[in-house]
Design a protein around this motif. Structure first.
Motif, PDB file in Angstrom:
ATOM      1  N   LYS A  73     -26.398  45.231  26.961  1.00 50.20           N
ATOM      2  CA  LYS A  73     -26.525  46.493  26.242  1.00 50.20           C
ATOM      3  C   LYS A  73     -25.317  46.793  25.366  1.00 50.20           C
ATOM      4  N   ALA A  74     -24.110  46.572  25.901  1.00 55.62           N
ATOM      5  CA  ALA A  74     -22.901  46.876  25.133  1.00 55.62           C
ATOM      6  C   ALA A  74     -22.842  46.053  23.854  1.00 55.62           C
ATOM      7  N   PHE A  75     -23.236  44.771  23.931  1.00 61.63           N
ATOM      8  CA  PHE A  75     -23.261  43.927  22.733  1.00 61.63           C
ATOM      9  C   PHE A  75     -24.295  44.445  21.742  1.00 61.63           C
ATOM     10  N   ASP A  76     -25.486  44.760  22.244  1.00 58.88           N
ATOM     11  CA  ASP A  76     -26.568  45.222  21.370  1.00 58.88           C
ATOM     12  C   ASP A  76     -26.182  46.512  20.644  1.00 58.88           C
ATOM     13  N   GLU A  77     -25.578  47.445  21.374  1.00 63.59           N
ATOM     14  CA  GLU A  77     -25.244  48.753  20.794  1.00 63.59           C
ATOM     15  C   GLU A  77     -24.137  48.662  19.755  1.00 63.59           C
ATOM     16  N   GLN A  78     -23.316  47.615  19.831  1.00 59.58           N
ATOM     17  CA  GLN A  78     -22.162  47.493  18.929  1.00 59.58           C
ATOM     18  C   GLN A  78     -22.345  46.387  17.900  1.00 59.58           C
ATOM     19  N   ASP A  79     -23.573  45.948  17.691  1.00 59.86           N
ATOM     20  CA  ASP A  79     -23.836  44.862  16.737  1.00 59.86           C
ATOM     21  C   ASP A  79     -22.992  43.635  17.060  1.00 59.86           C
ATOM     22  N   ASN A  80     -22.719  43.445  18.373  1.00 58.57           N
ATOM     23  CA  ASN A  80     -21.941  42.302  18.885  1.00 58.57           C
ATOM     24  C   ASN A  80     -20.490  42.302  18.417  1.00 58.57           C
ATOM     25  N   LEU A  81     -20.010  43.414  17.910  1.00 59.51           N
ATOM     26  CA  LEU A  81     -18.614  43.550  17.503  1.00 59.51           C
ATOM     27  C   LEU A  81     -17.762  43.997  18.687  1.00 59.51           C
ATOM     28  N   TYR A  82     -16.501  43.610  18.695  1.00 58.17           N
ATOM     29  CA  TYR A  82     -15.589  44.137  19.706  1.00 58.17           C
ATOM     30  C   TYR A  82     -14.159  44.118  19.161  1.00 58.17           C
ATOM     31  N   THR A  83     -13.352  44.975  19.743  1.00 57.93           N
ATOM     32  CA  THR A  83     -11.952  45.075  19.337  1.00 57.93           C
ATOM     33  C   THR A  83     -11.101  44.182  20.219  1.00 57.93           C
ATOM     34  N   GLN A  84     -10.208  43.433  19.592  1.00 58.68           N
ATOM     35  CA  GLN A  84      -9.251  42.604  20.328  1.00 58.68           C
ATOM     36  C   GLN A  84      -7.851  43.083  19.969  1.00 58.68           C
ATOM     37  N   CYS A  85      -7.149  43.587  20.970  1.00 61.18           N
ATOM     38  CA  CYS A  85      -5.787  44.079  20.768  1.00 61.18           C
ATOM     39  C   CYS A  85      -4.811  43.046  21.304  1.00 61.18           C
ATOM     40  N   ILE A  86      -3.926  42.556  20.456  1.00 59.27           N
ATOM     41  CA  ILE A  86      -2.930  41.568  20.864  1.00 59.27           C
ATOM     42  C   ILE A  86      -1.605  42.281  21.069  1.00 59.27           C
ATOM     43  N   ARG A  87      -1.075  42.171  22.272  1.00 58.51           N
ATOM     44  CA  ARG A  87       0.166  42.855  22.618  1.00 58.51           C
ATOM     45  C   ARG A  87       1.085  41.887  23.354  1.00 58.51           C
ATOM     46  N   GLY A  88       2.378  41.962  23.041  1.00 60.57           N
ATOM     47  CA  GLY A  88       3.310  41.135  23.783  1.00 60.57           C
ATOM     48  C   GLY A  88       4.623  40.915  23.073  1.00 60.57           C
ATOM     49  N   ILE A  89       5.301  39.851  23.474  1.00 60.21           N
ATOM     50  CA  ILE A  89       6.618  39.496  22.954  1.00 60.21           C
ATOM     51  C   ILE A  89       6.536  38.101  22.356  1.00 60.21           C
ATOM     52  N   ASP A  90       7.087  37.924  21.185  1.00 60.30           N
ATOM     53  CA  ASP A  90       7.138  36.613  20.542  1.00 60.30           C
ATOM     54  C   ASP A  90       8.530  36.417  19.968  1.00 60.30           C
ATOM     55  N   GLY A  91       9.263  35.446  20.523  1.00 59.16           N
ATOM     56  CA  GLY A  91      10.625  35.227  20.069  1.00 59.16           C
ATOM     57  C   GLY A  91      11.527  36.431  20.308  1.00 59.16           C
ATOM     58  N   GLY A  92      11.243  37.162  21.377  1.00 56.60           N
ATOM     59  CA  GLY A  92      12.045  38.335  21.702  1.00 56.60           C
ATOM     60  C   GLY A  92      11.649  39.597  20.963  1.00 56.60           C
ATOM     61  N   LYS A  93      10.665  39.510  20.057  1.00 61.57           N
ATOM     62  CA  LYS A  93      10.258  40.670  19.265  1.00 61.57           C
ATOM     63  C   LYS A  93       8.864  41.137  19.676  1.00 61.57           C
ATOM     64  N   PRO A  94       8.653  42.464  19.710  1.00 61.12           N
ATOM     65  CA  PRO A  94       7.335  42.979  20.109  1.00 61.12           C
ATOM     66  C   PRO A  94       6.274  42.694  19.051  1.00 61.12           C
ATOM     67  N   VAL A  95       5.058  42.427  19.509  1.00 64.91           N
ATOM     68  CA  VAL A  95       3.925  42.155  18.626  1.00 64.91           C
ATOM     69  C   VAL A  95       2.783  43.101  18.989  1.00 64.91           C
ATOM     70  N   SER A  96       2.170  43.700  17.968  1.00 60.12           N
ATOM     71  CA  SER A  96       1.017  44.574  18.182  1.00 60.12           C
ATOM     72  C   SER A  96       0.041  44.378  17.030  1.00 60.12           C
ATOM     73  N   GLU A  97      -1.126  43.818  17.331  1.00 57.79           N
ATOM     74  CA  GLU A  97      -2.149  43.576  16.320  1.00 57.79           C
ATOM     75  C   GLU A  97      -3.497  44.083  16.820  1.00 57.79           C
ATOM     76  N   ASN A  98      -4.313  44.593  15.916  1.00 59.95           N
ATOM     77  CA  ASN A  98      -5.667  45.037  16.239  1.00 59.95           C
ATOM     78  C   ASN A  98      -6.671  44.285  15.372  1.00 59.95           C
ATOM     79  N   ILE A  99      -7.668  43.702  16.002  1.00 54.94           N
ATOM     80  CA  ILE A  99      -8.642  42.865  15.308  1.00 54.94           C
ATOM     81  C   ILE A  99     -10.050  43.325  15.660  1.00 54.94           C
ATOM     82  N   ILE A 100     -10.902  43.409  14.679  1.00 54.12           N
ATOM     83  CA  ILE A 100     -12.333  43.576  14.937  1.00 54.12           C
ATOM     84  C   ILE A 100     -12.950  42.182  14.882  1.00 54.12           C
ATOM     85  N   ASN A 101     -13.369  41.692  16.029  1.00 58.70           N
ATOM     86  CA  ASN A 101     -13.910  40.341  16.128  1.00 58.70           C
ATOM     87  C   ASN A 101     -15.418  40.384  15.900  1.00 58.70           C
TER      88      ASN A 101
END
Length: 487
Positions: A73-101
């Motif tokens: 149902k969740a896939f059907d209601e959202q046209d199979n779209l979902y949000t992917q949030c990337i959070r963490g540390i890379d090379g000592g620096k914070p990373v924050s990205e938001n993607i609509i997959n």
């Protein structure tokens, strides 16, 4: 509002978000994916989505849900779209990205939509099969592939491949690249063996077996990315499929075929996809440096009062222990002509960044599950290799084993999930620390060998166990950490 194609029109005004364009939804279906879990959505689907947005792979994913448990149902209601949030540390620096997959085109339930799944085999654009059906998914089950549907994942896959073979009349250009992501060694090789065994059981014709063997590619693969699943993040809209993933990502796929490289063109757009003739190096680095460090640290960190990996990394003594363990003992044990020292050091640095990730709550008590078996599989080979190479006892590994023995005594506030928990509880009732370690280390049913035969190891573990008990875990850890810093 709920995430949907209609909502995308508004979201495209957010410059910092990665949003699919209108043309994306006209891309052909190229991938059949068995499994709806967050790991597949957070890793393979991420790579495919990224490549699509760069105009490289240009194909979408049909997801097959194997059971009736839960709903689509969740896939059907959202046209199979979902949000992917990337959070963490890379090379000592914070990373924050938001993607609509938008990589997923539709989700089919095998038990009620099997004919639609088989119809995907008739699609000439189909090129890739991906799976993550858990470790027990790649097993041989004697069953008819003509069932609607077969019960097992290999049965479903073979039925799909046989239908494709018949539809295209054995066309050698219509074979599939099959990449299982189940967390077992040699997953592709094992799946290939089962497919051939099941073909024989079903008495499929020699022509199909030849087509299956020579024109389909079952690739071993290794996935490495922490995907906690649903996240409590404010996006400004409703998303029942939202997931969070860490920055680090690896999908190592074993192949030397140029045809496979051509099909898996999404590998060109992200360094996290590695196509290599041998992926054992990646498996060894992950198993020893990430999993091994987790296992040696879990009891120590938990008994020292740190609930999560993130909390432990915020403690100087615990952080020094984990870094020293990797740099001073595990890396010297595993580096050789196959694993270069500089590659191991880079991987260790990435592991430390992952451990520091403020967005992930990875609990030590969960890591302690099946503690004893994990020490045997993940740590013991490195311990033995270190001792053979240096002639010395790895002191930080010894401390990890001492903490394991103390953790297995049990205590208020935690439950031990370990097949050897009862045995250890009985030994603690009967023996002093000295006798307990000697008895436990001599139990070859647990370790596969007598650990008392490792020169000096049992004595050092006993000394450290008594220090943990007499001085307290946190206090003794601070003393050890101070010596690591000095050295």
């Amino acid at each position: 509002m709920k995430l949907s194609k209609e909502l995308l029109k508004r979201l495209r005004e957010k410059d910092e978000w990665q949003i699919p364009g209108e043309e994306y939804f006209a891309l052909p279906e190229k991938v059949l994916q068995f499994g709806t879990g967050v790991l597949l959505r957070g890793l393979p689907c991420f790579f495919i989505d990224k490549a699509n947005k760069q105009g490289v792979f240009n194909g979408r994913v049909v997801v097959v849900k194997s059971t009736d448990k839960g709903s689509t149902k969740a896939f059907d209601e959202q046209d199979n779209l979902y949000t992917q949030c990337i959070r963490g540390i890379d090379g000592g620096k914070p990373v924050s990205e938001n993607i609509i997959n938008a990589s997923i085109s539709r989700v089919l339930t095998a038990t009620s939509q099997w004919e639609e799944v088989l119809a995907c085999a008739e699609n000439p654009h189909m090129q890739v099969v991906i799976s993550n059906t858990t470790e027990v998914g790649i097993v041989y089950t004697e069953e008819s592939i003509h069932a609607k549907p077969p019960v097992s994942f290999p049965g479903k896959l073979l039925a799909f491949l046989y239908h494709r073979y018949l539809h295209f009349k054995g066309d050698v250009t219509k074979g599939m690249v099959i990449v299982p992501a189940e967390l077992i060694p040699d997953n592709g090789s094992r799946l290939r063996e089962i497919l051939l065994q099941l073909s024989s059981f079903n008495r499929l014709e020699e022509g199909f077996i030849d087509w299956l063997t020579h024109h389909n590619y079952c690739c071993n693969s290794l996935v490495d990315c922490i995907v906690p699943g649903a996240a409590d993040l404010d996006t400004g809209y409703e998303d029942g499929l939202l997931i969070m993933t860490e920055v680090y990502r690896l999908w190592a796929i074993e192949t030397s075929s140029e045809q496979v490289r051509k099909v898996l063109s999404f590998s060109e757009t992200d360094a996290g996809v590695v196509l290599s003739p041998d992926i054992n190096v990646f498996r060894e680095l992950k198993l020893r440096l990430l999993n091994g460090t987790h296992t040696l640290s879990c009891g120590l960190a938990f008994l020292a009062g740190h609930e999560t990996v993130k909390a432990a990394m915020n403690n100087e003594a615990m952080a020094a222990y984990m870094e020293g363990l990797m740099m001073h003992e595990i890396i010297p044990a595993i580096t050789d002509i196959h694993i270069r020292n500089d590659a191991a050091i880079r991987f260790a640095g990435a592991v430390l960044d992952r451990f520091r990730n403020p967005a992930i709550e990875h609990r030590w008590l969960s890591i302690c599950a099946q503690y004893t078996a994990k020490l045997k599989m993940r740590v013991l080979p490195a311990l033995l290799q270190y001792q053979r190479r240096t002639g010395q006892v790895p002191a930080l590994m010894a401390l990890g084993f001492a903490a394991h023995a103390l953790f297995m005594r049990g205590g208020d506030g935690y439950t031990i999930t370990d097949e050897h928990a009862g045995w250890y509880a009985e030994q603690w009732k009967l023996h002093s620390p000295e006798v307990l370690i000697k008895t436990a280390f001599g139990n070859q049913a647990i370790w596969g060998l007598d650990l008392n035969t490792i020169p000096g190891f049992a004595q050092l573990v006993t000394t450290m166990l008594k220090a943990l008990m007499e001085q307290g875990v946190a206090a003794y850890l601070e003393k050890v950490a101070a010596e690591i810093t000095v050295s």
